[in-house]
Structures are given as structure tokens and as C-alpha cells.
Motif scaffolding. Sequence first.
Motif, PDB file in Angstrom:
ATOM      1  N   GLY A 239       0.903  -1.102  -0.096  1.00 28.68           N
ATOM      2  CA  GLY A 239       0.101   0.064  -0.023  1.00 28.68           C
ATOM      3  C   GLY A 239       0.789   1.345   0.062  1.00 28.68           C
ATOM      4  O   GLY A 239       2.100   1.237  -0.232  1.00 28.68           O
ATOM      5  N   ASN A 240       0.287   2.391   0.464  1.00 25.41           N
ATOM      6  CA  ASN A 240       0.786   3.744   0.490  1.00 25.41           C
ATOM      7  C   ASN A 240       1.589   4.065   1.876  1.00 25.41           C
ATOM      8  O   ASN A 240       1.205   3.636   2.782  1.00 25.41           O
ATOM      9  CB  ASN A 240      -0.299   4.803   0.072  1.00 25.41           C
ATOM     10  CG  ASN A 240      -0.897   4.710  -1.132  1.00 25.41           C
ATOM     11  OD1 ASN A 240      -1.802   4.047  -1.324  1.00 25.41           O
ATOM     12  ND2 ASN A 240       0.095   5.358  -2.236  1.00 25.41           N
ATOM     13  N   LEU A 297      -5.532   4.974   4.670  1.00 33.40           N
ATOM     14  CA  LEU A 297      -4.661   5.556   3.402  1.00 33.40           C
ATOM     15  C   LEU A 297      -5.118   5.298   1.948  1.00 33.40           C
ATOM     16  O   LEU A 297      -5.776   4.448   1.847  1.00 33.40           O
ATOM     17  CB  LEU A 297      -3.274   4.883   3.695  1.00 33.40           C
ATOM     18  CG  LEU A 297      -2.324   5.302   4.982  1.00 33.40           C
ATOM     19  CD1 LEU A 297      -1.060   4.265   5.003  1.00 33.40           C
ATOM     20  CD2 LEU A 297      -1.696   6.806   4.296  1.00 33.40           C
ATOM     21  N   ASP A 298      -4.860   6.362   1.213  1.00 40.92           N
ATOM     22  CA  ASP A 298      -4.842   6.018   0.014  1.00 40.92           C
ATOM     23  C   ASP A 298      -3.630   6.866  -0.896  1.00 40.92           C
ATOM     24  O   ASP A 298      -2.628   7.181  -0.078  1.00 40.92           O
ATOM     25  CB  ASP A 298      -6.074   6.393  -0.498  1.00 40.92           C
ATOM     26  CG  ASP A 298      -6.814   5.611  -2.046  1.00 40.92           C
ATOM     27  OD1 ASP A 298      -6.073   5.964  -2.934  1.00 40.92           O
ATOM     28  OD2 ASP A 298      -7.439   4.797  -1.660  1.00 40.92           O
ATOM     29  N   ASN A 299      -3.911   7.072  -2.127  1.00 39.32           N
ATOM     30  CA  ASN A 299      -2.846   7.932  -2.855  1.00 39.32           C
ATOM     31  C   ASN A 299      -2.767   9.578  -2.623  1.00 39.32           C
ATOM     32  O   ASN A 299      -3.418   9.994  -3.321  1.00 39.32           O
ATOM     33  CB  ASN A 299      -2.934   7.673  -4.558  1.00 39.32           C
ATOM     34  CG  ASN A 299      -1.867   8.172  -5.119  1.00 39.32           C
ATOM     35  OD1 ASN A 299      -1.027   8.409  -4.920  1.00 39.32           O
ATOM     36  ND2 ASN A 299      -2.391   8.598  -6.388  1.00 39.32           N
ATOM     37  N   ILE A 300      -2.415   9.827  -1.362  1.00 40.70           N
ATOM     38  CA  ILE A 300      -2.698  11.164  -1.006  1.00 40.70           C
ATOM     39  C   ILE A 300      -1.745  12.154  -1.795  1.00 40.70           C
ATOM     40  O   ILE A 300      -0.558  11.887  -1.834  1.00 40.70           O
ATOM     41  CB  ILE A 300      -2.402  11.516   0.624  1.00 40.70           C
ATOM     42  CG1 ILE A 300      -3.427  10.717   1.252  1.00 40.70           C
ATOM     43  CG2 ILE A 300      -2.632  12.847   0.972  1.00 40.70           C
ATOM     44  CD1 ILE A 300      -3.135  10.677   2.916  1.00 40.70           C
ATOM     45  N   ASP A 320      -5.709  11.052  -4.929  1.00 38.47           N
ATOM     46  CA  ASP A 320      -5.871  10.943  -6.262  1.00 38.47           C
ATOM     47  C   ASP A 320      -6.393   9.578  -6.596  1.00 38.47           C
ATOM     48  O   ASP A 320      -5.389   8.577  -6.331  1.00 38.47           O
ATOM     49  CB  ASP A 320      -4.717  11.276  -6.934  1.00 38.47           C
ATOM     50  CG  ASP A 320      -4.838  11.034  -8.355  1.00 38.47           C
ATOM     51  OD1 ASP A 320      -5.702  10.632  -8.956  1.00 38.47           O
ATOM     52  OD2 ASP A 320      -3.786  11.207  -9.082  1.00 38.47           O
ATOM     53  N   ASP A 321      -7.695   9.132  -6.789  1.00 39.21           N
ATOM     54  CA  ASP A 321      -7.938   7.849  -7.093  1.00 39.21           C
ATOM     55  C   ASP A 321      -7.497   7.150  -8.383  1.00 39.21           C
ATOM     56  O   ASP A 321      -7.817   5.935  -8.615  1.00 39.21           O
ATOM     57  CB  ASP A 321      -9.394   7.802  -7.078  1.00 39.21           C
ATOM     58  CG  ASP A 321     -10.183   8.351  -8.216  1.00 39.21           C
ATOM     59  OD1 ASP A 321      -9.890   9.298  -8.811  1.00 39.21           O
ATOM     60  OD2 ASP A 321     -11.364   7.832  -8.192  1.00 39.21           O
ATOM     61  N   ALA A 325     -10.872   1.642  -9.825  1.00 39.41           N
ATOM     62  CA  ALA A 325     -11.825   1.194  -8.812  1.00 39.41           C
ATOM     63  C   ALA A 325     -11.065   0.622  -7.718  1.00 39.41           C
ATOM     64  O   ALA A 325     -12.219   0.457  -6.684  1.00 39.41           O
ATOM     65  CB  ALA A 325     -12.388  -0.328  -9.886  1.00 39.41           C
ATOM     66  N   VAL A 326     -10.083   0.353  -7.360  1.00 40.04           N
ATOM     67  CA  VAL A 326      -9.795  -0.020  -6.170  1.00 40.04           C
ATOM     68  C   VAL A 326      -9.110   1.191  -5.263  1.00 40.04           C
ATOM     69  O   VAL A 326      -8.294   1.133  -4.274  1.00 40.04           O
ATOM     70  CB  VAL A 326      -8.637  -1.142  -6.067  1.00 40.04           C
ATOM     71  CG1 VAL A 326      -9.278  -2.319  -6.895  1.00 40.04           C
ATOM     72  CG2 VAL A 326      -7.428  -0.901  -7.141  1.00 40.04           C
ATOM     73  N   GLN A 327      -8.920   2.384  -6.080  1.00 41.64           N
ATOM     74  CA  GLN A 327      -8.598   3.624  -5.074  1.00 41.64           C
ATOM     75  C   GLN A 327      -9.730   4.422  -4.664  1.00 41.64           C
ATOM     76  O   GLN A 327     -10.805   4.121  -5.378  1.00 41.64           O
ATOM     77  CB  GLN A 327      -7.411   4.212  -6.035  1.00 41.64           C
ATOM     78  CG  GLN A 327      -6.259   3.547  -6.182  1.00 41.64           C
ATOM     79  CD  GLN A 327      -5.149   3.983  -6.827  1.00 41.64           C
ATOM     80  OE1 GLN A 327      -5.237   4.043  -8.255  1.00 41.64           O
ATOM     81  NE2 GLN A 327      -4.371   4.834  -6.245  1.00 41.64           N
ATOM     82  N   THR A 328      -9.629   5.324  -4.073  1.00 38.31           N
ATOM     83  CA  THR A 328     -10.675   6.174  -3.318  1.00 38.31           C
ATOM     84  C   THR A 328     -10.132   7.840  -3.470  1.00 38.31           C
ATOM     85  O   THR A 328      -9.244   7.966  -3.120  1.00 38.31           O
ATOM     86  CB  THR A 328     -11.086   5.744  -2.084  1.00 38.31           C
ATOM     87  OG1 THR A 328     -11.215   4.424  -1.955  1.00 38.31           O
ATOM     88  CG2 THR A 328     -12.141   6.608  -1.467  1.00 38.31           C
ATOM     89  N   THR A 329     -11.154   8.566  -3.752  1.00 38.05           N
ATOM     90  CA  THR A 329     -11.189   9.806  -3.664  1.00 38.05           C
ATOM     91  C   THR A 329     -11.491  10.264  -2.378  1.00 38.05           C
ATOM     92  O   THR A 329     -12.795  10.167  -1.923  1.00 38.05           O
ATOM     93  CB  THR A 329     -12.095  10.772  -4.768  1.00 38.05           C
ATOM     94  OG1 THR A 329     -11.474  10.461  -5.808  1.00 38.05           O
ATOM     95  CG2 THR A 329     -11.832  12.188  -4.396  1.00 38.05           C
TER      96      THR A 329
END
Length: 338
Positions: A239-240, A297-300, A320-321, A325-329
Motif C-alpha cells: 500500500g501507500n 490511507l490512499d494515494n494522498i 488521487d484515485d 476501481a480499487v482506489q478512493t477519492t
Amino acid sequence: MRLRTVLATTSAAVAAATCLTAATPADAGENHACSPSVAIERFSDALDKTTYDGTFVGNLSALAVDRDGSLAALSDRSALFDLDARTLAPRSVVPLADERGTALDSEGLAIDRDGTRLITSETEPSIRRYSAEGHLLGRLPVPDALKVAPAGRAVSNGTFEGLTLLPGGRTLLASMEYPLSGDSSTIVRFQTWQRHGKTFELGAQYAYRTDTGLGVPEVQALPDGRLLVLERGFTSGVGNTVRLYLADPRRATDTGGIENLTGQDGVRLIGKTLLTDIADCPTLGATAKQPQPNPLLDNIEGMTVTGRGKGGLKVLLVSDDNQNAVQTTRLYHLRVRV
């Protein structure tokens, strides 16, 4: 920067404004501390996989506070959204284009005192000036070394990610995401411009050392001239990693005339102090669509200071999603003591 580009297969209508404060814990007394310096107040996924006026609301790479207090949110697919500051609901969107009408890989955003939008594109890289309506007004000079190879020594998708105006509005600063060819693998360059009339001319350049394996997706100036710096990385299956640093460029060496930065050349780097690793924040009930050290966490990628409160600075982050489909805004409300 698009870390991954798998397209999402679903898109929903824009969420009602009343949903935009979702995911706040019911227990207001719960400890929200990420570290002694940072606490997370709440987060929202309400913009995730939505559309507004026919435009996908995602791929968000930068945030900025406008003169009327509203929020500007930049998509790296060449669109600029205006968001309601309270609800975060989109109110308008304008498309962006370069001199030839071509879409940008738009990554960094700063709003000048006259309302002009200063926007980076990673492609060349470039910084262009736009009106609030999206009309192109001009373009700033860029040092040859910072241009993408073969024109310069920068790597593709590793250039101007962060952009901020320093206190007083006379100095603009852009952060490179990754090192130039020939520089140390952990040293990135921060370029400045000085205001001259209505535009900016090249100024000093500084060097910043990242943690191993991380790049710089965003930088924001504080009232005293210091910077908030985001460092970010991604490991497949893990992950991130996202860390928030306080950095001070005020005594750093001007590296504009130094060809190669090795870390052992007597250059005084921008000093930095870790404020928090976002993985150490409480989850607040967040869920992740892929493996993460913390489901919050996600791709901040974007960050702005929205004000000051009792607990310190109010800082808003956005992920940034990548229209994936497997990432989130996701929007994150932090309190930061510096």
C-alpha cells in the motif's frame, strides 16, 4: 502523478451535500491523535466515483483556498473544480488546455492575489497562468535542467507536483517529485520564481532530501516562511506510505548553479522535521479497497491550509484515485501544530 491508471468501471451521480461529512466517529471524545503534532478530525469519501456536469470528480492532485473562501480542486485530467468550503460539493468546473488546445497533466495549483490560477503540468514541465474562467494568460520560464529528458534531466511523471506562494505573494515555489538524473536518489529540487509586475522570473533553487523510496507530491507555505511537505510512495501488495514534514528553506543553499547534487558536496539542504506518518492516524472507521498499512490511507496527493483553529492549523488533504476501481477519492481534515 498517476501511480496507476486502471480505469474505474463505475461512476455515480454527485453525492448530496449532506453526505459530505460522513465517516466521523460517533464518539466525539475519541482520541484522534496521529502524533503529538497532528490529529485527524474526520474524512469524507462522498466525492468518490461521482460526476459533476458531465466531468468525473476524481484524479484530484491539488487543492487551494480561493479569495472568497471556497476551495479549488485540480484534476490531473486537465479540469479545475470549485468546491463549497463547508460541504465540499462541486459548484463549477472549467476545462484547461495549453497553447495548442491540448489537455494538461495538471498537478500543482496556487491561486494568486488577483485570482489568477497558477497551474503546473508534469509533461514538460510547465507553469501556466489561467483566469478563474480557465483562459490561458501566460507561462513562466523553467530551467533547462528541470525539463524532461532529452530536453533536460528530469524523469517523465516526476516533475512539478507541488506549487505554493510564500507569505506576501512575491515568491512562488514548485517542488519536483523525483530527483534529476545525476542527482542523489533521495534529493529533489525546489525551484522558486520572484514576482515582477504581473508575472514571475526565475529565482533561487533549493535541495530537499526525501525518505528512501518516497517522492514529493505536494508542498504548502506557512505564514512564517516554512513549508509543509508531503512525501509519498506506493508498494504493490503493501500500500501507500504518506508522511507529513515541516521544512525550512530559509537557510538552504541556492543549488541553481550546481549540476549534480550528491549529498556530499557541502550543500546545505532544506531542513525537515517529521510531523506524522499518516499510517499512525486512527482509522476512524475507514475501509480500503486494496491492501494498506492503515485502511485510512490512499494515494494522498493534494494539500492546502484552510485556516487556523484552537488546535493549530487546519489542513485539508485529498487523495488521487487515478479513476481506478480499487482506489478512493478521499478528503482528510487535519489539525497540525507547527
